[in-house]
Design an enzyme around this catalytic site. Structure first.
Site, PDB file in Angstrom:
ATOM      1  N   ASN A   1     -26.832 -81.936 -36.216  1.00 17.47           N
ATOM      2  CA  ASN A   1     -25.615 -82.141 -35.422  1.00 17.47           C
ATOM      3  C   ASN A   1     -25.783 -83.403 -34.590  1.00 17.47           C
ATOM      4  OD1 ASN A   1     -23.113 -81.515 -34.064  1.00 17.47           O
ATOM      5  ND2 ASN A   1     -24.305 -80.749 -32.331  1.00 17.47           N
TER       6      ASN A   1
ATOM      7  N   HIS B   1     -24.747 -84.872 -30.867  1.00 16.29           N
ATOM      8  CA  HIS B   1     -24.255 -84.374 -29.580  1.00 16.29           C
ATOM      9  C   HIS B   1     -24.182 -85.549 -28.604  1.00 16.29           C
ATOM     10  CE1 HIS B   1     -23.470 -81.511 -26.427  1.00 16.29           C
ATOM     11  NE2 HIS B   1     -24.368 -82.141 -25.671  1.00 16.29           N
TER      12      HIS B   1
ATOM     13  N   SER C   1     -27.563 -87.717 -29.119  1.00 17.14           N
ATOM     14  CA  SER C   1     -28.752 -87.158 -29.757  1.00 17.14           C
ATOM     15  C   SER C   1     -28.370 -86.559 -31.105  1.00 17.14           C
ATOM     16  CB  SER C   1     -29.341 -86.016 -28.920  1.00 17.14           C
ATOM     17  OG  SER C   1     -29.552 -86.409 -27.579  1.00 17.14           O
TER      18      SER C   1
ATOM     19  N   ASP D   1     -26.992 -76.485 -29.107  1.00 17.31           N
ATOM     20  CA  ASP D   1     -27.528 -77.836 -28.875  1.00 17.31           C
ATOM     21  C   ASP D   1     -29.018 -77.795 -28.522  1.00 17.31           C
ATOM     22  OD1 ASP D   1     -24.952 -78.891 -29.281  1.00 17.31           O
ATOM     23  OD2 ASP D   1     -24.421 -78.537 -27.195  1.00 17.31           O
TER      24      ASP D   1
HETATM   25  C1  GRF Z   1     -18.486 -86.859 -31.044  1.00 17.28           C
HETATM   26  O1  GRF Z   1     -18.533 -87.370 -29.749  1.00 17.28           O
HETATM   27  C2  GRF Z   1     -19.697 -85.986 -31.320  1.00 17.28           C
HETATM   28  O2  GRF Z   1     -20.835 -86.404 -30.622  1.00 17.28           O
HETATM   29  C3  GRF Z   1     -19.257 -84.642 -30.816  1.00 17.28           C
HETATM   30  O3  GRF Z   1     -17.892 -84.555 -31.128  1.00 17.28           O
HETATM   31  C4  GRF Z   1     -17.337 -85.870 -31.226  1.00 17.28           C
HETATM   32  C5  GRF Z   1     -16.726 -85.957 -32.578  1.00 17.28           C
HETATM   33  O4  GRF Z   1     -16.048 -87.163 -32.796  1.00 17.28           O
HETATM   34  N1  GRF Z   1     -20.061 -83.589 -31.398  1.00 17.28           N
HETATM   35  P1  GRF Z   1     -15.598 -87.565 -34.262  1.00 17.28           P
HETATM   36  O5  GRF Z   1     -14.737 -86.429 -34.802  1.00 17.28           O
HETATM   37  O6  GRF Z   1     -16.839 -87.753 -35.081  1.00 17.28           O
HETATM   38  O7  GRF Z   1     -14.807 -88.825 -34.105  1.00 17.28           O
END
Ligand code: GRF
Length: 197
Positions: free
Chosen positions: A116, A118, A145, A154
């Site tokens: 993932n 984050h 991260s 997370d």
């Molecule tokens: C990103 O900021 C990611 O870190 C978080 O959700 C957001 C998703 O944005 N998990 P996108 O859909 O990839 O534009």
């Protein structure tokens, strides 16, 4: 140094789960089209049939799958996602703005095979609203991260991070924009290294 897949190596099949605009998914798909990529995107799946990222994936020749979890029990919904991923031959999963918590059962089935991204420097600011929390705390840096997904939100092993300096005039929105640019750089790089290790 960036990891390069061995010439002629079979590419790993990656599934990407999204819920929204999918800008990180776009960065992963784009990077997968480099000849040196260790992976190809076999499926982009979503819990939101109208997610803008799904339309982009379709337009760009990536197989897609969508199923709404509304009005069905969670295990039934996750079984549909799981079947679609397995039917596409997926070997590893990247969450990219997937806004639904995976059940412990789903995580166990794919143990060690889900990553993932984050938007914080984990272990700081797990969960939502990360940029506002970093600003309120008076932090000098924020960032993002990439981590292994476990049952703990997370909480899995951090595979890579990128830092962004916080400016006194930053708002959560301005900070999010700069961190997102780093996410697009970090995620493909860390995924490549992880799949080659
Ligand atoms: C990103 O900021 C990611 O870190 C978080 O959700 C957001 C998703 O944005 N998990 P996108 O859909 O990839 O534009």
């Amino acid at each position: 140094m960036a990891e390069v897949a061995a010439p002629g190596a079979v590419k790993k099949k990656l599934g990407i789960l999204i819920s929204g605009r999918g800008s990180n998914m776009m960065a992963l798909v784009t990077a997968s089209r480099s000849p040196d990529s260790a992976y190809e995107v076999a499926l982009v799946a979503s819990d939101k049939p109208d997610a803008p990222g799904l339309a982009w994936a379709k337009e760009n020749g990536v197989p897609t799958f969508a199923h709404s979890p509304k009005n069905i029990p969670k295990p039934e919904y996750e079984a549909k996602i799981d079947s679609a991923l397995r039917a596409a031959g997926v070997e590893a999963i990247a969450l990219a703005g997937y806004m639904r918590l995976l059940s412990d059962e789903f995580v166990a089935k794919w143990r060690g095979k889900i990553v993932n991204i984050h938007p914080s420097l984990l272990p700081l600011y797990k969960g939502l609203d990360t940029h506002r929390r970093a600003l309120v705390a008076g932090d000098s840096h924020a960032g993002c991260s990439v981590h292994i997904v476990t049952e703990e939100l997370d909480g899995g092993e951090v595979l890579g991070q990128a830092e962004v300096r916080i400016d006194a005039r930053d708002t959560p929105e301005s900070l999010a924009e700069r961190v997102l640019a780093e996410e697009h750089r970090l995620y493909p790089q860390v995924l490549q290294e992880w799949l080659c290790r």
